[in-house]
Write a protein that holds these residues in place. Structure first.
Motif, PDB file in Angstrom:
ATOM      1  N   GLN A  92       0.817  -1.210   0.000  1.00  0.00           N
ATOM      2  CA  GLN A  92       0.000   0.000   0.000  1.00  0.00           C
ATOM      3  C   GLN A  92       0.851   1.259   0.000  1.00  0.00           C
ATOM      4  O   GLN A  92       0.479   2.274  -0.602  1.00  0.00           O
ATOM      5  CB  GLN A  92      -0.921  -0.011   1.229  1.00  0.00           C
ATOM      6  N   LYS A 252      -1.845 -10.863   4.158  1.00  0.00           N
ATOM      7  CA  LYS A 252      -3.151 -10.219   4.088  1.00  0.00           C
ATOM      8  C   LYS A 252      -3.731 -10.075   5.483  1.00  0.00           C
ATOM      9  O   LYS A 252      -3.853 -11.052   6.227  1.00  0.00           O
ATOM     10  CB  LYS A 252      -4.104 -11.058   3.220  1.00  0.00           C
ATOM     11  N   ARG A 254      -6.542  -9.926   8.014  1.00  0.00           N
ATOM     12  CA  ARG A 254      -7.889 -10.477   8.032  1.00  0.00           C
ATOM     13  C   ARG A 254      -8.900  -9.431   8.467  1.00  0.00           C
ATOM     14  O   ARG A 254      -8.668  -8.671   9.390  1.00  0.00           O
ATOM     15  CB  ARG A 254      -7.960 -11.678   8.972  1.00  0.00           C
ATOM     16  N   GLN A 256      -9.913  -6.758   6.987  1.00  0.00           N
ATOM     17  CA  GLN A 256      -9.683  -5.377   6.553  1.00  0.00           C
ATOM     18  C   GLN A 256      -9.558  -5.325   5.034  1.00  0.00           C
ATOM     19  O   GLN A 256      -9.154  -6.300   4.391  1.00  0.00           O
ATOM     20  CB  GLN A 256      -8.427  -4.809   7.206  1.00  0.00           C
ATOM     21  N   ASP A 257      -9.885  -4.151   4.471  1.00  0.00           N
ATOM     22  CA  ASP A 257      -9.839  -3.984   3.021  1.00  0.00           C
ATOM     23  C   ASP A 257      -8.470  -3.531   2.520  1.00  0.00           C
ATOM     24  O   ASP A 257      -8.296  -3.263   1.340  1.00  0.00           O
ATOM     25  CB  ASP A 257     -10.892  -2.950   2.577  1.00  0.00           C
ATOM     26  N   ILE A 258      -7.493  -3.447   3.416  1.00  0.00           N
ATOM     27  CA  ILE A 258      -6.149  -3.038   3.012  1.00  0.00           C
ATOM     28  C   ILE A 258      -5.577  -4.078   2.050  1.00  0.00           C
ATOM     29  O   ILE A 258      -5.628  -5.273   2.331  1.00  0.00           O
ATOM     30  CB  ILE A 258      -5.230  -2.902   4.240  1.00  0.00           C
ATOM     31  N   PRO A 259      -5.055  -3.633   0.901  1.00  0.00           N
ATOM     32  CA  PRO A 259      -4.485  -4.601  -0.049  1.00  0.00           C
ATOM     33  C   PRO A 259      -3.372  -5.423   0.587  1.00  0.00           C
ATOM     34  O   PRO A 259      -2.656  -4.948   1.475  1.00  0.00           O
ATOM     35  CB  PRO A 259      -3.936  -3.708  -1.172  1.00  0.00           C
TER      36      PRO A 259
END
Length: 275
Positions: A92, A252, A254, A256-259
Motif C-alpha cells: 500500500q 493479508k 484479516r 480489513q480492506d487493506i491490499p
C-alpha cells in the motif's frame, strides 16, 4: 515357481525382470508428483490426519514441507562470489517496486537499477550488510554458515512462539544463501509448526506453478481509531516443488480492506559478477 510364473505371465515381463533394480526417483520428482496429485484430487497426495490438539489441516502441510526438506537437501548450489536477489514488491505504501541486489560472502550489498546502473557499497564499516533474523539476533552471511543443521539445535535458536518462529524461518528461506543442509532443517522446522494449512496447487502472480501453504498469525495491535484491537494476518507462501525455492509470499490482514503485501522472487541464486 508355477505361481510366480503365472504372476509374470504378461507381455513385457521378461524385459521387466531383465531391468533388475531401478533407483528411486529424486526427491524433487516425488514432491512434484505429489503436488500435482494434490492439486488435481483435493490434496489426496498429502492426506489430512487427526493429530489430536494440532489443527487437522496441518498434517498435509507437514508432509509437503517435509518433502521440500528432502528436495532442499538433495539440491546443490554453484560456488560463486555473489548471491543475487531480484524481486518485486507490491504494498500500500510503495505501490509496485522491483529491486535487484547482490551481496558478497561478507554480506556487503550492491544494488542495480533497471537501466543497469550499479551502486557499490561504501568502503569500510559504513557499508550496510545483509542480515537475517534468528531469535533476537540479526545474522550476516558468514554467521549463517555457522548455524547448526540438526533440527533440534537449530529450532532452539529461534523464538519459542510458533508464529514468530515460523516468520523468521520463512524469511531465511525466502532469499538467504543457506546451504542445502540448512534449508532442509528450516523446512523441517516449518513442518513441525502447528496450524499450517496446505492450500495446494496454485500459480503465483507471474503465472508460475507452485504449491502454497498458509498460516494465520497474530500480527499486532491497531494504532488507528480501533486502538488496541488485535489484528491477524493470513500469510501465504508459494513454493516451487521441484526446487524448494520460494516463489512468492503474500501477507493479508484479516477482516480489513487493506491490499495484501506481496513479495515475488523473480531470480535467486549464485552470481559470478554484479550487473
Amino acid at each position: 515357481m508355477s505361481e510366480r510364473g503365472d504372476l509374470l505371465d504378461f507381455p513385457g515381463a521378461d524385459e521387466l525382470i531383465a531391468a533388475g533394480h531401478v533407483a528411486p526417483p529424486a526427491p524433487a520428482v516425488v514432491a512434484a508428483a505429489r503436488a500435482a496429485v494434490a492439486g488435481a484430487a483435493g490434496a489426496v497426495a498429502y492426506p489430512v490426519l487427526d493429530l489430536g490438539d494440532r489443527p487437522a489441516a496441518s498434517a498435509s502441510a507437514a508432509q509437503f514441507l517435509n518433502d521440500m526438506a528432502d528436495v532442499a537437501a538433495d539440491s546443490r548450489t554453484a560456488d560463486a562470489p555473489y548471491w543475487k536477489v531480484r524481486m518485486e514488491t507490491v504494498n500500500q505504501d510503495d505501490g509496485r517496486m522491483a529491486t535487484t541486489t547482490f551481496f558478497d560472502r561478507a554480506g556487503r550489498i550492491w544494488s542495480v537499477d533497471a537501466d543497469g546502473t550499479v551502486h557499490e557499497p561504501p568502503a569500510g564499516k559504513a557499508g550496510k550488510l545483509k542480515k537475517w533474523p534468528v531469535g533476537k539476533k540479526w545474522l550476516t552471511r558468514p554467521a549463517l554458515d555457522k548455524l547448526p543443521t540438526e533440527q533440534k539445535a537449530l529450532t532452539a535458536l529461534f523464538p519459542k512462539a510458533d508464529d514468530s518462529r515460523f516468520e523468521q524461518v520463512a524469511i531465511l528461506l525466502e532469499d538467504s544463501p543457506a546451504s542445502p543442509e540448512l534449508r532442509a532443517a528450516l523446512f523441517r522446522i516449518l513442518a513441525d509448526t502447528p496450524g499450517v494449512k496446505l492450500v495446494g496447487d496454485v500459480q503465483d502472480s507471474k503465472g508460475r506453478p507452485g504449491v502454497a501453504v498458509e498460516v494465520t498469525r497474530k500480527a499486532g495491535f491497531s494504532t488507528g481509531p480501533e486502538k488496541g484491537v488485535t489484528y491477524w494476518t493470513t500469510d501465504r507462501y508459494t513454493v516451487a516443488p521441484d526446487t524448494g525455492l520460494l516463489l512468492e509470499t503474500i501477507h493479508k490482514i484479516r477482516g480489513q480492506d487493506i491490499p495484501a503485501d506481496r513479495y515475488t522472487w523473480l531470480e535467486l541464486g549464485p552470481a559470478d559478477r554484479v550487473g
